[in-house]
Write an enzyme that holds these catalytic residues in place. Structure first.
Site, PDB file in Angstrom:
ATOM      1  N   ARG A 122       9.517  15.534  36.593  1.00  0.00           N
ATOM      2  CA  ARG A 122       9.185  16.942  36.259  1.00  0.00           C
ATOM      3  C   ARG A 122      10.036  17.943  37.024  1.00  0.00           C
ATOM      4  NH1 ARG A 122       3.669  15.098  36.150  1.00  0.00           N
ATOM      5  NH2 ARG A 122       3.137  14.671  33.983  1.00  0.00           N
ATOM      6  N   HIS A 249      31.320  33.044  20.749  1.00  0.00           N
ATOM      7  CA  HIS A 249      30.713  31.718  20.593  1.00  0.00           C
ATOM      8  C   HIS A 249      30.206  31.432  19.182  1.00  0.00           C
ATOM      9  CE1 HIS A 249      31.114  31.620  24.880  1.00  0.00           C
ATOM     10  NE2 HIS A 249      30.533  30.453  24.997  1.00  0.00           N
TER      11      HIS A 249
HETATM   12  N1  GLY Z   1      27.404  30.168  28.849  1.00  0.00           N
HETATM   13  C1  GLY Z   1      26.523  31.205  28.496  1.00  0.00           C
HETATM   14  C2  GLY Z   1      25.366  31.376  29.406  1.00  0.00           C
HETATM   15  O1  GLY Z   1      25.308  30.739  30.431  1.00  0.00           O
HETATM   16  O2  GLY Z   1      24.477  32.124  29.106  1.00  0.00           O
END
Ligand code: GLY
Length: 368
Positions: A122, A249
């Site tokens: 966990r 992205h």
């Molecule tokens: N690589 C994008 C972020 O860490 O939010």
């Protein structure tokens, strides 16, 4: 010489230490974080061959015993089978709740080892020692961990912040030019998304740091990490501002999916090409000046970075095929992908209302 960047997250705050000659010094630097002086290092075959001995003897010099779990290099290791292998190996090595695991490698290793640490018993603590420029300026900071699903990248994961990040600039010396430049795409991202002065600085200093200048590299990594630390401390779980880190992205992930997450396109290259497309889209929508995308492209060209879809070897899907791939992106809400758009260099914002025909037109133009 070292510089330290704090990541302010309340009781989960930590520091990122950036400098040269840090691996041989790892034991004395990291000893204060260990409750008992032993650790498991998760790394990949490439990094192990180049740097594992240096890290292990550095740890040993500070009284920390270590063993290593070595996985194959490459994006393919961010998978359920490899996660199972790493978690079971950590358990077999009797890693306990108060122990610390070290993620020693690029973004794949940080994501895989961090996620293994997040779910082991966990949650056990971990330290990031990133070895690629991309991991140093982006993935080692901020606590995103995870693996890929056959349905898409990074779809399985957890937020799990590291206890410390140790960035040795010397390890960048063993990166290929292509790997270095792919990471450099993420450095430029910080200038493009929120810091026009940093982009100006990179236009001047980029070639010097590409050619190996250590103080320039430390400064570029420091400014990148400081930018990321600020964003993460204001919006750890990506409810708002953190989404700006995804500049490039939405396009980039679609291109990575289209090229099968293979050597045809490295992640940072996909982001660089994606940022070029995000600026082209912003200009098409009348949000930024028409000449801004050319300034971005000119800097990528001066650095020798892959910067357009024409630089990707092999066939690509058409514009509709790429739009289809964007629908799998984890930033999709209600089927609508989010785009990070720009009003200028250093001034970005999230937009979920981009007309699909504008996206199609930008892609179609870039594909010819
Ligand atoms: N690589 C994008 C972020 O860490 O939010």
């Amino acid at each position: 010489m070292t510089v330290t960047v704090p990541v302010a997250l309340g009781e989960r705050s930590y520091e990122v230490v950036i400098g040269t000659g840090l691996l041989p010094d790892a034991g004395s630097r990291l000893a204060p974080f260990f409750r008992r002086p032993r650790t498991l290092i998760v790394t990949d075959e490439t990094v192990a061959a180049l740097h594992l001995a240096a890290l292990q003897s550095g740890l040993e010099a500070g009284g920390i015993r270590s063993e290593a779990i070595v996985v194959p290099a490459g994006e393919g290791s961010k998978s359920w089978p490899m996660l199972e292998r790493v978690v079971e190996a950590l358990l077999a090595h009797r890693v306990e709740r108060d122990d610390l695991v070290i993620a020693f490698g690029g973004g794949v290793i940080g994501d895989l080892a961090g996620f293994a640490a997040a779910i082991l018993r966990r949650g056990v603590g971990f330290i990031q020692i990133p070895t690629s420029l991309l991991a140093q300026v982006d993935s080692s900071v901020g606590g995103k961990t995870g693996i890929n699903s056959p349905l898409g990248k990074n779809l399985i994961g957890a937020f799990h912040q590291p206890r410390h990040v140790l960035i040795d600039i010397d390890v960048l010396d063993t990166l290929s030019d292509r790997e270095f430049l792919a990471g450099y795409g993420e450095v430029v991202k910080y200038g493009l998304l929120g810091d026009a002065d940093f982009f100006d600085w990179l236009e001047t200093e980029g070639p010097r740091l590409r050619d190996g200048d250590k103080s320039g590299r430390i400064e570029a990594v420091r400014r990148s990490v400081a930018a990321k630390a600020g964003i993460v401390s204001r919006d750890e779980k990506e409810h708002g501002e953190r989404a700006l880190l995804n500049l490039g992205h939405t396009f980039g992930h679609a291109l990575e999916a289209a090229t099968g997450y293979s050597d045809r396109l490295l992640h940072g290259e996909g982001v660089a090409i994606g940022m070029g497309l995000a600026f082209a889209l912003s200009a098409r929508l009348g949000l930024c000046a028409q000449e801004t995308p050319s300034r971005v492209a000119a800097h990528f060209a001066a650095m020798g970075l892959r910067r357009s879809m024409a630089d990707i070897p092999g066939e690509l899907p058409d514009a509709d095929g790429l739009i289809e791939l964007m629908a799998q992106d984890k930033k999709v809400v209600g089927g609508v992908p989010a785009f990070i758009l720009c009003r200028a260099i250093g001034d970005s914002f999230v937009n979920r209302e981009v007309p699909p025909e504008a996206v199609r037109a930008v892609l179609a133009e870039a594909l010819v």
